[in-house]
Design a protein around this motif. Structure first.
Motif, PDB file in Angstrom:
ATOM      1  N   THR A 106      14.105  88.046  59.260  1.00  0.00           N
ATOM      2  CA  THR A 106      13.806  87.149  60.377  1.00  0.00           C
ATOM      3  C   THR A 106      12.706  87.729  61.256  1.00  0.00           C
ATOM      4  N   GLU A 107      12.793  89.038  61.515  1.00  0.00           N
ATOM      5  CA  GLU A 107      11.778  89.676  62.363  1.00  0.00           C
ATOM      6  C   GLU A 107      10.416  89.672  61.696  1.00  0.00           C
ATOM      7  N   CYS A 108      10.405  89.640  60.370  1.00  0.00           N
ATOM      8  CA  CYS A 108       9.139  89.547  59.633  1.00  0.00           C
ATOM      9  C   CYS A 108       8.694  88.100  59.503  1.00  0.00           C
ATOM     10  N   GLU A 109       9.482  87.204  60.069  1.00  0.00           N
ATOM     11  CA  GLU A 109       9.160  85.771  60.032  1.00  0.00           C
ATOM     12  C   GLU A 109       9.142  85.210  58.616  1.00  0.00           C
ATOM     13  N   ILE A 110       9.978  85.815  57.767  1.00  0.00           N
ATOM     14  CA  ILE A 110      10.161  85.256  56.430  1.00  0.00           C
ATOM     15  C   ILE A 110      11.314  84.238  56.477  1.00  0.00           C
ATOM     16  N   LEU A 111      12.257  84.507  57.371  1.00  0.00           N
ATOM     17  CA  LEU A 111      13.350  83.558  57.575  1.00  0.00           C
ATOM     18  C   LEU A 111      13.276  82.980  58.989  1.00  0.00           C
ATOM     19  N   GLU A 112      13.820  81.771  59.125  1.00  0.00           N
ATOM     20  CA  GLU A 112      13.897  81.116  60.435  1.00  0.00           C
ATOM     21  C   GLU A 112      15.331  80.696  60.689  1.00  0.00           C
ATOM     22  N   GLN A 113      15.729  80.756  61.974  1.00  0.00           N
ATOM     23  CA  GLN A 113      17.087  80.389  62.347  1.00  0.00           C
ATOM     24  C   GLN A 113      17.162  78.944  62.796  1.00  0.00           C
ATOM     25  N   GLU A 114      18.318  78.345  62.529  1.00  0.00           N
ATOM     26  CA  GLU A 114      18.623  77.067  63.166  1.00  0.00           C
ATOM     27  C   GLU A 114      20.099  77.064  63.512  1.00  0.00           C
ATOM     28  N   GLN A 115      20.370  77.103  64.813  1.00  0.00           N
ATOM     29  CA  GLN A 115      21.753  77.162  65.274  1.00  0.00           C
ATOM     30  C   GLN A 115      22.391  75.791  65.166  1.00  0.00           C
ATOM     31  N   LYS A 116      23.596  75.775  64.585  1.00  0.00           N
ATOM     32  CA  LYS A 116      24.368  74.527  64.520  1.00  0.00           C
ATOM     33  C   LYS A 116      25.802  74.853  64.920  1.00  0.00           C
ATOM     34  N   GLY A 117      26.117  74.581  66.148  1.00  0.00           N
ATOM     35  CA  GLY A 117      27.423  74.972  66.665  1.00  0.00           C
ATOM     36  C   GLY A 117      27.528  76.485  66.632  1.00  0.00           C
ATOM     37  N   ARG A 118      28.590  76.986  66.057  1.00  0.00           N
ATOM     38  CA  ARG A 118      28.720  78.455  65.994  1.00  0.00           C
ATOM     39  C   ARG A 118      28.076  79.021  64.741  1.00  0.00           C
ATOM     40  N   GLU A 119      27.583  78.152  63.897  1.00  0.00           N
ATOM     41  CA  GLU A 119      26.940  78.626  62.668  1.00  0.00           C
ATOM     42  C   GLU A 119      25.435  78.719  62.853  1.00  0.00           C
ATOM     43  N   ILE A 120      24.842  79.683  62.162  1.00  0.00           N
ATOM     44  CA  ILE A 120      23.388  79.814  62.183  1.00  0.00           C
ATOM     45  C   ILE A 120      22.887  79.636  60.754  1.00  0.00           C
ATOM     46  N   TYR A 121      22.100  78.633  60.548  1.00  0.00           N
ATOM     47  CA  TYR A 121      21.522  78.420  59.227  1.00  0.00           C
ATOM     48  C   TYR A 121      20.152  79.094  59.152  1.00  0.00           C
ATOM     49  N   TYR A 122      19.977  79.859  58.096  1.00  0.00           N
ATOM     50  CA  TYR A 122      18.693  80.519  57.878  1.00  0.00           C
ATOM     51  C   TYR A 122      17.943  79.797  56.774  1.00  0.00           C
ATOM     52  N   GLN A 123      16.668  79.545  57.041  1.00  0.00           N
ATOM     53  CA  GLN A 123      15.855  78.881  56.013  1.00  0.00           C
ATOM     54  C   GLN A 123      14.556  79.646  55.814  1.00  0.00           C
ATOM     55  N   THR A 166      24.125  80.031  55.841  1.00  0.00           N
ATOM     56  CA  THR A 166      24.632  80.883  56.913  1.00  0.00           C
ATOM     57  C   THR A 166      24.765  82.317  56.385  1.00  0.00           C
ATOM     58  N   PRO A 167      24.754  83.312  57.281  1.00  0.00           N
ATOM     59  CA  PRO A 167      24.884  84.716  56.868  1.00  0.00           C
ATOM     60  C   PRO A 167      26.123  84.954  56.016  1.00  0.00           C
ATOM     61  N   THR A 168      27.233  84.384  56.418  1.00  0.00           N
ATOM     62  CA  THR A 168      28.473  84.582  55.671  1.00  0.00           C
ATOM     63  C   THR A 168      28.345  84.038  54.250  1.00  0.00           C
ATOM     64  N   ALA A 169      27.767  82.855  54.125  1.00  0.00           N
ATOM     65  CA  ALA A 169      27.573  82.254  52.808  1.00  0.00           C
ATOM     66  C   ALA A 169      26.645  83.114  51.959  1.00  0.00           C
ATOM     67  N   ILE A 170      25.613  83.651  52.585  1.00  0.00           N
ATOM     68  CA  ILE A 170      24.679  84.524  51.855  1.00  0.00           C
ATOM     69  C   ILE A 170      25.413  85.772  51.376  1.00  0.00           C
ATOM     70  N   ALA A 171      26.200  86.350  52.286  1.00  0.00           N
ATOM     71  CA  ALA A 171      26.886  87.613  51.979  1.00  0.00           C
ATOM     72  C   ALA A 171      27.860  87.467  50.820  1.00  0.00           C
ATOM     73  N   GLU A 172      28.382  86.268  50.628  1.00  0.00           N
ATOM     74  CA  GLU A 172      29.339  86.053  49.542  1.00  0.00           C
ATOM     75  C   GLU A 172      28.718  86.280  48.171  1.00  0.00           C
ATOM     76  N   ASN A 173      27.393  86.276  48.123  1.00  0.00           N
ATOM     77  CA  ASN A 173      26.705  86.496  46.845  1.00  0.00           C
ATOM     78  C   ASN A 173      26.515  87.981  46.530  1.00  0.00           C
ATOM     79  N   PHE A 174      26.963  88.842  47.425  1.00  0.00           N
ATOM     80  CA  PHE A 174      26.755  90.270  47.232  1.00  0.00           C
ATOM     81  C   PHE A 174      28.071  91.040  47.337  1.00  0.00           C
ATOM     82  N   ASP A 175      28.027  92.280  46.897  1.00  0.00           N
ATOM     83  CA  ASP A 175      29.191  93.154  47.034  1.00  0.00           C
ATOM     84  C   ASP A 175      29.111  93.968  48.328  1.00  0.00           C
ATOM     85  N   TYR A 176      28.092  93.735  49.138  1.00  0.00           N
ATOM     86  CA  TYR A 176      27.978  94.453  50.401  1.00  0.00           C
ATOM     87  C   TYR A 176      28.713  93.697  51.503  1.00  0.00           C
ATOM     88  N   SER A 177      28.982  94.399  52.578  1.00  0.00           N
ATOM     89  CA  SER A 177      29.675  93.786  53.710  1.00  0.00           C
ATOM     90  C   SER A 177      28.783  92.745  54.395  1.00  0.00           C
TER      91      SER A 177
END
Lengths: 107, 107
Positions: free
Chosen positions: A52-69, A29-40
DNA sequence: AATTTGTGCAGTCAAATAGTTGCGCTTATA
DNA sequence: TATAAGCGCAACTATTTGACTGCACAAATT
């Protein structure tokens, strides 16, 4: 931010390359990814959006969470650009090629 | 211009990618390279400078002319980043690998 | 010796990039 | 139902980028 849809541009940013490497291991999820950085979270979110727009990542919605793969296909364009030059330095490639020739001459 | 010494940044610009492809065919002078574009010679010259600082291009002075040629090694870093992902999509890679296995089992 | 040609360097400028914060929507949870 | 959590969008800002022109210098050419 203008969010150019250009894979080469996407790869140019070191943060985005790290995101790619992270997501390659497992969908996140975006939040989990962000935890690896010092950026907001929002900043990381924008990088994710670009990927995602470059189609390097894909979304999968799971409830209120979005998993990126990772969508490895998204990076084909880069590989295709590099490919012709690879032959100029990669000894392993040459070895493989010679193996191919030997193999084909045997059949 | 800040002239970052980052190969990924260097590759991000389409003009620079075209320059790389041009110079891959034969060593060229900046003026000759610039003739392939609608940009000014100085603009192309800066792109060449960036590519040179990233060690993608190499100089060879001949009198007052400077011939730029490709240093394929300069793009290794990109190939190394892409490599792990290649396996996820490249059928040809898988075929080569299976050929390798067959060949090795024969020896 | 004077001129032309090939380059690189410095300065300027508009546009894109990468970061920020704030806000609102949707979905869990207390 | 109220509150918290996850996420995306919008607005703003500083920095970087990519283009330009002008200039200086060295090497050929006239």
């Amino acid at each position: 931010m203008k969010l150019r849809r250009d894979v080469f541009q996407a790869i140019a940013d070191p943060t985005r390359r790290t995101i790619i490497s992270l997501v390659a291991l497992q969908a996140m999820t975006p939040t989990a990814i962000a935890e690896n950085f010092d950026y907001s979270r929002q900043t990381i979110s924008k990088h994710i959006q670009i990927l995602t727009e470059c189609e390097i990542l894909e979304q999968e919605q799971k409830g209120r969470e979005i998993y990126y793969q990772l969508n490895p296909n998204g990076m084909k364009e880069i590989a295709e650009f590099i490919e012709p030059f690879r032959k100029l330095w990669d000894d392993r490639f040459n070895k493989l090629e010679s193996v191919m020739k030997k193999y084909q001459s045997k059949k």
